[in-house]
Scaffold this motif. Structure first.
Motif, PDB file in Angstrom:
ATOM      1  N   PRO A  43      -3.407   3.820  -7.813  1.00 49.71           N
ATOM      2  CA  PRO A  43      -2.591   2.733  -7.107  1.00 49.71           C
ATOM      3  C   PRO A  43      -1.550   3.263  -6.223  1.00 49.71           C
ATOM      4  O   PRO A  43      -1.703   2.671  -5.278  1.00 49.71           O
ATOM      5  CB  PRO A  43      -2.134   1.975  -8.431  1.00 49.71           C
ATOM      6  CG  PRO A  43      -2.225   2.532  -9.544  1.00 49.71           C
ATOM      7  CD  PRO A  43      -3.490   3.451  -9.182  1.00 49.71           C
ATOM      8  N   ARG A  44      -0.982   4.386  -6.549  1.00 41.15           N
ATOM      9  CA  ARG A  44      -0.188   5.054  -5.571  1.00 41.15           C
ATOM     10  C   ARG A  44      -0.670   5.151  -4.216  1.00 41.15           C
ATOM     11  O   ARG A  44       0.155   4.995  -3.165  1.00 41.15           O
ATOM     12  CB  ARG A  44       0.423   6.267  -6.223  1.00 41.15           C
ATOM     13  CG  ARG A  44       1.590   6.692  -5.401  1.00 41.15           C
ATOM     14  CD  ARG A  44       1.977   8.439  -6.203  1.00 41.15           C
ATOM     15  NE  ARG A  44       2.590   8.355  -7.507  1.00 41.15           N
ATOM     16  CZ  ARG A  44       3.714   8.239  -7.640  1.00 41.15           C
ATOM     17  NH1 ARG A  44       4.602   8.489  -6.629  1.00 41.15           N
ATOM     18  NH2 ARG A  44       4.263   8.290  -8.889  1.00 41.15           N
ATOM     19  N   GLU A  52      -6.619  -1.392  -9.754  1.00 44.77           N
ATOM     20  CA  GLU A  52      -5.552  -2.292 -10.244  1.00 44.77           C
ATOM     21  C   GLU A  52      -4.193  -1.881 -10.272  1.00 44.77           C
ATOM     22  O   GLU A  52      -4.104  -0.625 -10.256  1.00 44.77           O
ATOM     23  CB  GLU A  52      -6.068  -2.639 -11.673  1.00 44.77           C
ATOM     24  CG  GLU A  52      -5.038  -3.575 -12.320  1.00 44.77           C
ATOM     25  CD  GLU A  52      -5.565  -3.910 -13.831  1.00 44.77           C
ATOM     26  OE1 GLU A  52      -6.717  -3.158 -14.245  1.00 44.77           O
ATOM     27  OE2 GLU A  52      -4.982  -4.670 -14.454  1.00 44.77           O
ATOM     28  N   GLY A  53      -3.154  -2.424  -9.714  1.00 47.95           N
ATOM     29  CA  GLY A  53      -2.064  -2.085  -9.945  1.00 47.95           C
ATOM     30  C   GLY A  53      -1.244  -1.650  -8.698  1.00 47.95           C
ATOM     31  O   GLY A  53      -0.276  -0.814  -8.628  1.00 47.95           O
ATOM     32  N   ILE A  54      -1.849  -1.965  -7.509  1.00 46.97           N
ATOM     33  CA  ILE A  54      -1.234  -1.672  -6.204  1.00 46.97           C
ATOM     34  C   ILE A  54       0.034  -2.688  -6.032  1.00 46.97           C
ATOM     35  O   ILE A  54       0.166  -3.605  -6.176  1.00 46.97           O
ATOM     36  CB  ILE A  54      -2.151  -1.731  -5.176  1.00 46.97           C
ATOM     37  CG1 ILE A  54      -3.542  -1.170  -5.361  1.00 46.97           C
ATOM     38  CG2 ILE A  54      -1.608  -1.653  -3.936  1.00 46.97           C
ATOM     39  CD1 ILE A  54      -4.546  -1.504  -4.280  1.00 46.97           C
ATOM     40  N   PRO A  55       1.155  -1.839  -5.631  1.00 50.56           N
ATOM     41  CA  PRO A  55       2.587  -2.535  -5.318  1.00 50.56           C
ATOM     42  C   PRO A  55       2.145  -3.917  -4.337  1.00 50.56           C
ATOM     43  O   PRO A  55       1.428  -3.726  -3.522  1.00 50.56           O
ATOM     44  CB  PRO A  55       3.427  -1.445  -4.887  1.00 50.56           C
ATOM     45  CG  PRO A  55       2.913  -0.295  -5.458  1.00 50.56           C
ATOM     46  CD  PRO A  55       1.433  -0.039  -5.367  1.00 50.56           C
ATOM     47  N   VAL A  56       2.922  -4.800  -4.610  1.00 47.06           N
ATOM     48  CA  VAL A  56       2.585  -6.061  -3.855  1.00 47.06           C
ATOM     49  C   VAL A  56       2.993  -5.819  -2.487  1.00 47.06           C
ATOM     50  O   VAL A  56       2.398  -6.490  -1.416  1.00 47.06           O
ATOM     51  CB  VAL A  56       3.276  -7.312  -4.377  1.00 47.06           C
ATOM     52  CG1 VAL A  56       4.845  -7.361  -4.390  1.00 47.06           C
ATOM     53  CG2 VAL A  56       2.529  -8.468  -3.892  1.00 47.06           C
ATOM     54  N   LEU A  57       4.124  -4.990  -2.159  1.00 48.94           N
ATOM     55  CA  LEU A  57       4.464  -5.016  -0.517  1.00 48.94           C
ATOM     56  C   LEU A  57       3.583  -3.921   0.134  1.00 48.94           C
ATOM     57  O   LEU A  57       3.380  -4.139   1.064  1.00 48.94           O
ATOM     58  CB  LEU A  57       5.967  -4.142  -0.751  1.00 48.94           C
ATOM     59  CG  LEU A  57       6.904  -5.006  -1.001  1.00 48.94           C
ATOM     60  CD1 LEU A  57       8.539  -4.403  -1.109  1.00 48.94           C
ATOM     61  CD2 LEU A  57       7.170  -6.458  -0.109  1.00 48.94           C
ATOM     62  N   ASP A  58       2.869  -3.158  -0.677  1.00 53.42           N
ATOM     63  CA  ASP A  58       1.767  -2.423  -0.077  1.00 53.42           C
ATOM     64  C   ASP A  58       0.642  -3.238   0.533  1.00 53.42           C
ATOM     65  O   ASP A  58      -0.013  -3.261   1.505  1.00 53.42           O
ATOM     66  CB  ASP A  58       1.125  -1.276  -0.998  1.00 53.42           C
ATOM     67  CG  ASP A  58       1.936  -0.015  -1.416  1.00 53.42           C
ATOM     68  OD1 ASP A  58       3.261  -0.575  -0.957  1.00 53.42           O
ATOM     69  OD2 ASP A  58       1.503   0.819  -1.882  1.00 53.42           O
ATOM     70  N   LYS A 102      -2.423  -6.595   4.395  1.00 58.35           N
ATOM     71  CA  LYS A 102      -3.085  -7.865   4.814  1.00 58.35           C
ATOM     72  C   LYS A 102      -2.588  -8.182   6.196  1.00 58.35           C
ATOM     73  O   LYS A 102      -3.307  -8.656   7.154  1.00 58.35           O
ATOM     74  CB  LYS A 102      -2.303  -8.812   3.842  1.00 58.35           C
ATOM     75  CG  LYS A 102      -2.941 -10.321   4.205  1.00 58.35           C
ATOM     76  CD  LYS A 102      -4.270 -10.781   3.129  1.00 58.35           C
ATOM     77  CE  LYS A 102      -4.631 -12.052   3.648  1.00 58.35           C
ATOM     78  NZ  LYS A 102      -5.875 -12.526   2.872  1.00 58.35           N
ATOM     79  N   ILE A 110      -1.909 -11.130  -3.525  1.00 60.37           N
ATOM     80  CA  ILE A 110      -2.259 -10.881  -2.092  1.00 60.37           C
ATOM     81  C   ILE A 110      -3.432  -9.993  -1.955  1.00 60.37           C
ATOM     82  O   ILE A 110      -3.522  -8.977  -2.432  1.00 60.37           O
ATOM     83  CB  ILE A 110      -1.028  -9.978  -1.394  1.00 60.37           C
ATOM     84  CG1 ILE A 110       0.229 -10.769  -1.311  1.00 60.37           C
ATOM     85  CG2 ILE A 110      -1.413  -9.791   0.143  1.00 60.37           C
ATOM     86  CD1 ILE A 110       1.461 -10.140  -0.783  1.00 60.37           C
ATOM     87  N   PHE A 161      -6.152   1.378   4.571  1.00 61.10           N
ATOM     88  CA  PHE A 161      -5.533   1.433   5.924  1.00 61.10           C
ATOM     89  C   PHE A 161      -6.598   2.489   6.524  1.00 61.10           C
ATOM     90  O   PHE A 161      -7.121   2.194   7.556  1.00 61.10           O
ATOM     91  CB  PHE A 161      -4.345   2.165   6.199  1.00 61.10           C
ATOM     92  CG  PHE A 161      -3.246   1.216   6.081  1.00 61.10           C
ATOM     93  CD1 PHE A 161      -3.181   0.182   6.772  1.00 61.10           C
ATOM     94  CD2 PHE A 161      -2.317   1.349   4.856  1.00 61.10           C
ATOM     95  CE1 PHE A 161      -2.011  -0.697   6.643  1.00 61.10           C
ATOM     96  CE2 PHE A 161      -1.276   0.273   4.815  1.00 61.10           C
ATOM     97  CZ  PHE A 161      -1.249  -0.556   5.718  1.00 61.10           C
ATOM     98  N   ALA A 197       0.964  -6.372   0.996  1.00 60.12           N
ATOM     99  CA  ALA A 197       1.631  -7.297   1.972  1.00 60.12           C
ATOM    100  C   ALA A 197       1.333  -6.630   3.688  1.00 60.12           C
ATOM    101  O   ALA A 197       0.669  -7.227   4.356  1.00 60.12           O
ATOM    102  CB  ALA A 197       2.822  -7.664   1.895  1.00 60.12           C
ATOM    103  N   ARG A 198       1.585  -5.178   3.509  1.00 54.57           N
ATOM    104  CA  ARG A 198       1.444  -4.546   4.689  1.00 54.57           C
ATOM    105  C   ARG A 198      -0.059  -4.412   5.240  1.00 54.57           C
ATOM    106  O   ARG A 198      -0.569  -4.779   6.389  1.00 54.57           O
ATOM    107  CB  ARG A 198       1.939  -3.157   4.661  1.00 54.57           C
ATOM    108  CG  ARG A 198       3.555  -3.215   4.544  1.00 54.57           C
ATOM    109  CD  ARG A 198       4.088  -1.687   4.449  1.00 54.57           C
ATOM    110  NE  ARG A 198       5.512  -2.143   4.509  1.00 54.57           N
ATOM    111  CZ  ARG A 198       6.319  -1.818   3.036  1.00 54.57           C
ATOM    112  NH1 ARG A 198       5.457  -1.465   2.059  1.00 54.57           N
ATOM    113  NH2 ARG A 198       7.377  -2.044   3.047  1.00 54.57           N
ATOM    114  N   ALA A 213      -1.691  -9.984 -11.896  1.00 54.48           N
ATOM    115  CA  ALA A 213      -0.406 -10.260 -11.110  1.00 54.48           C
ATOM    116  C   ALA A 213      -0.167 -11.770 -10.654  1.00 54.48           C
ATOM    117  O   ALA A 213       0.942 -12.338 -10.545  1.00 54.48           O
ATOM    118  CB  ALA A 213       0.032  -9.321 -10.125  1.00 54.48           C
TER     119      ALA A 213
END
Lengths: 299, 387
Positions: free
Chosen positions: A75-76, A98-104, A109, A183, A83, A106-107, A248
């Motif tokens: 996930p990190r 599974e477990g990717i930070p939501v702000l990551d 998307k 997201i 990208f 958002a970027r 999530a």
């Protein structure tokens, strides 16, 4: 026909040298998927199960003519891998992680807007076009080649639905898991549209769950644009408010995203909703009979 | 992950947001000493739930003696608020802060906007009340402004919100800066909510965060060891704490049928079908896609530690996970733990026949089920003492 993947799909596995990547590469090869390359930075020149490994997605694409990738990266670093796949201009990317930070996400998307790449996931089981190709972690053997499109936010519940269909003699054109994150890439409406346009899909099963508003939007799309019958099941009918149920995205907050609201929206738009998860196959049969396509689904 | 008000206020101060961090106390004597410094003060229960004021967890004291008396009642009490559920939460700490003069109250927060894949500022000219009630009853009073995670926050975003909230002209500059700090905090610490309720204009005519609430994205905690240190496991259900150690998704519920399932969607569906058949699930439990014997054993331990559990329903659809592995885990756990309630098992999927064989040959008293509906029927009957 099928959607998103077929026998011509040339697949890159990002994270192929990891435990998960290697295991599922073998499963996909066994299913007949055309895995042409793997990517792990610093491991160029190696081979995994006969598949050549490259440092970057761009190199892998240049060398093999790949047009799709699947991501098994922790996930990190997973967003970075997405990208990279977008920048390599692949047509289609599936992210299992599974477990990717939501702000990551958002970027990611935002970055996807205006790009040619379609993203499925993250936190999803991938997809399978029975008899053609599998890009993901779904168990191949429960599937049967046929004409029902399956779309779901949940992995094992997809298997449950597919199994019920197969046992009833009904095959699938493509089964797609869009994932449980709030997201994500492709949503219900995107995939429903593909099934509506796919000549080989005669009916659709859509499995939703609590949280978000994807099912409500799908209901409106079905009412306004779909000519094919749709059956559904929504899980989390008894989930308490404010508790995140594993995924999530599966949380009822502020009175929104309830199962009752989603079921009502779907039924109002002509969708046959299974009352319990053991009756998803039955709901599809009801919907198909009503639309006069049931016989075409058998065999 | 949630943190306490006093921890959130420290983060606010780190980011230049005007507030008073007060003094955290664990005994009435400490509260007395704190109150001596402040004079008129407020004693606030530190629990991970909102709605404290209405539940009796926020009290005004006009003297140190009164503060001590309040603390004496509050510390150790079981505070029930709209958000805690009927079981409430034990108060282990209180925060003592100076009593502020309040000239005006607002609501202000920043959250993730899933639909737009960005942030959303949520504000209202009326603070103090619960925003969810307000959103339900007076949606026209809620102000929303989207912020791109790419472009970031612009001054005009803040000015627009300030205008719609009716922030006085002389405070607009401070407001724009404060909101910018909230968003900086949000992005840098991977928050899922940063909330000030109420944001007030205090006796010095300054904007002041009277309360502070921050929650963090669990998925991003790997990047923030300094935030993980703020975790207070006393606030969490002990069963959920143990589950998280084994990477199990577990949520405690109030029924009597323990559920062990692979996959979140199937786990929710299992709860649903139990309820439809007249039973009541004791929990949500997703063992994940790669359950080892160790994980399955831990899962059973957690289920059996709940005294309400009268029967257990295992519902596994093995995809990549093989049924024989799960079956071995069940047998191992049953041997080790001595399962003393009826155990209903439904296995389907990869290597299902091998799995069933292992269970059959184990000598364990397992109630085998054909499919999900059969399993739910049997579990509901077993929990009622019918089997």
């Amino acid at each position: 026909m099928s959607i998103l993947i077929n026998k011509e799909t040339k697949l890159i596995v990002q994270g192929i040298t990891g435990g998960q990547g290697r295991f599922h590469t073998e499963q996909m090869l066994n299913y007949g998927t055309n895995v042409v390359a793997g990517v792990t930075p610093g491991k160029a020149g190696e081979e995994v199960l006969g598949v050549p490994v490259f440092d970057t997605v761009k190199q892998a694409k240049q060398a093999t003519g790949a047009n799709a990738s699947i991501i098994y990266v922790p996930p990190r670093f997973a967003a970075d891998s997405i990208f990279e796949a977008i920048d390599a201009e692949l047509d289609f990317v599936v992210c299992i992680t599974e477990g990717i930070p939501v702000l990551d996400m958002a970027r990611v998307k935002n970055y996807l807007k205006g790009k040619k790449t379609k993203l499925l996931g993250p936190n999803c089981p991938g997809l399978i076009s029975p008899g053609k190709a599998k890009v993901g972690i779904l168990p191949g053997y429960i599937h049967k080649e046929g004409h029902v499109g399956v779309i779901s936010r949940s992995g094992t519940l997809t298997y449950e639905a597919v199994n019920q269909l197969t046992l009833a003699g009904i095959g699938q054109s493509t089964a797609v898991g869009i994932g449980g994150d709030p997201i994500r890439g492709l949503g219900f409406v995107d995939v429903l549209k593909m099934f509506e346009e796919d000549e080989d899909t005669y009916a659709v099963v859509m499995i939703g769950e609590i949280g978000g508003s994807g099912e409500e939007e799908a209901a409106e799309y079905i009412r306004d644009h779909m000519t094919k019958p749709v059956a559904s099941f929504i899980s989390g009918q008894t989930a308490p408010k404010g508790k995140r149920m594993g995924h999530a995205g599966a949380i009822i907050s502020g009175g929104k995203g309830t199962a009752a609201g989603k079921i009502a929206a779907l039924e109002a738009c002509g969708v046959v909703v299974a009352p319990t998860p053991d009756r998803i196959g039955e709901a599809l049969i009801t919907a198909a009979k009503r639309a006069g396509v049931y016989e075409k689904l058998l065999g | 992950m949630k943190i306490h008000e006093y921890q959130a206020k420290q983060l606010f101060l780190d980011y230049g947001i005007n507030t008073d961090k007060g003094i955290v106390c664990e005994t009435p004597e400490e509260v007395y000493e704190a109150a001596e410094k402040f004079g008129k003060c407020v004693v606030k229960a530190q629990i991970h739930s909102g709605g404290r004021g209405k539940g009796g967890g926020v009290k005004l004291a006009s003297s140190p003696d009164e503060a001590r008396e309040i603390a004496d009642n509050m510390l150790g009490m079981c505070l029930v608020t709209k958000q805690t559920g009927a079981e409430g939460k034990i108060v282990h700490k209180v925060l003592v802060t100076p009593a502020n003069e309040i000239k005006k109250e607002y609501y202000l927060s920043v959250a993730v906007d899933n639909e737009n894949a960005g942030l959303v500022i949520i504000a209202s000219a009326d603070g103090g009340t619960e925003i969810e009630d307000m959103a339900a009853n007076h949606p026209e009073l809620i102000i929303k402004e989207n912020v791109s995670v790419y472009e970031g926050y612009h001054g005009y975003n803040g000015l627009e919100v300030a205008r719609r909230m009716g922030i006085p002209a002389e405070l607009k500059k401070d407001f724009v800066k404060m909101l910018g700090s909230m968003i900086k905090l949000f992005l840098e610490k991977n928050c899922s909510l940063v909330e000030i309720n109420p944001l007030i204009i205090d006796g010095n005519d300054k904007l002041f965060a009277l309360d502070a609430k921050i929650t963090f994205d669990d998925n991003a905690l790997m990047r923030h060891p300094e935030i993980v240190e703020l975790r207070d496991i006393l606030e969490e259900d002990p069963k959920e704490v143990k589950a998280s150690e084994f990477d199990l998704n577990y949520i405690s519920l109030s029924g009597n049928i323990g559920c062990l399932v692979n996959g979140a969607g199937l786990a929710m569906a299992t709860m649903d079908i139990i309820s439809k058949f007249g039973g009541s699930p004791a929990n949500f439990l997703d063992v994940g896609g790669s359950a080892t014997t160790e994980k399955v054993t831990a899962a059973f331990e957690i289920l059996l530690s709940d005294p309400n559990v009268k029967a257990i329903m295992v519902n596994i659809f093995g995809g990549i996970m093989r049924c024989d592995i799960i079956a071995e885990g069940i047998v191992f756990a049953a041997d080790k733990l001595g399962i003393n309630v009826p155990l209903v098992v439904r296995l389907e999927g990869t290597n299902v026949n091998e799995g069933k064989e292992i269970l059959k040959n184990s000598g364990l008293n397992i109630i085998a089920a054909e499919d999900m509906a059969d399993a739910a029927h049997k579990a509901v009957n077993a929990a009622k003492g019918g089997m």
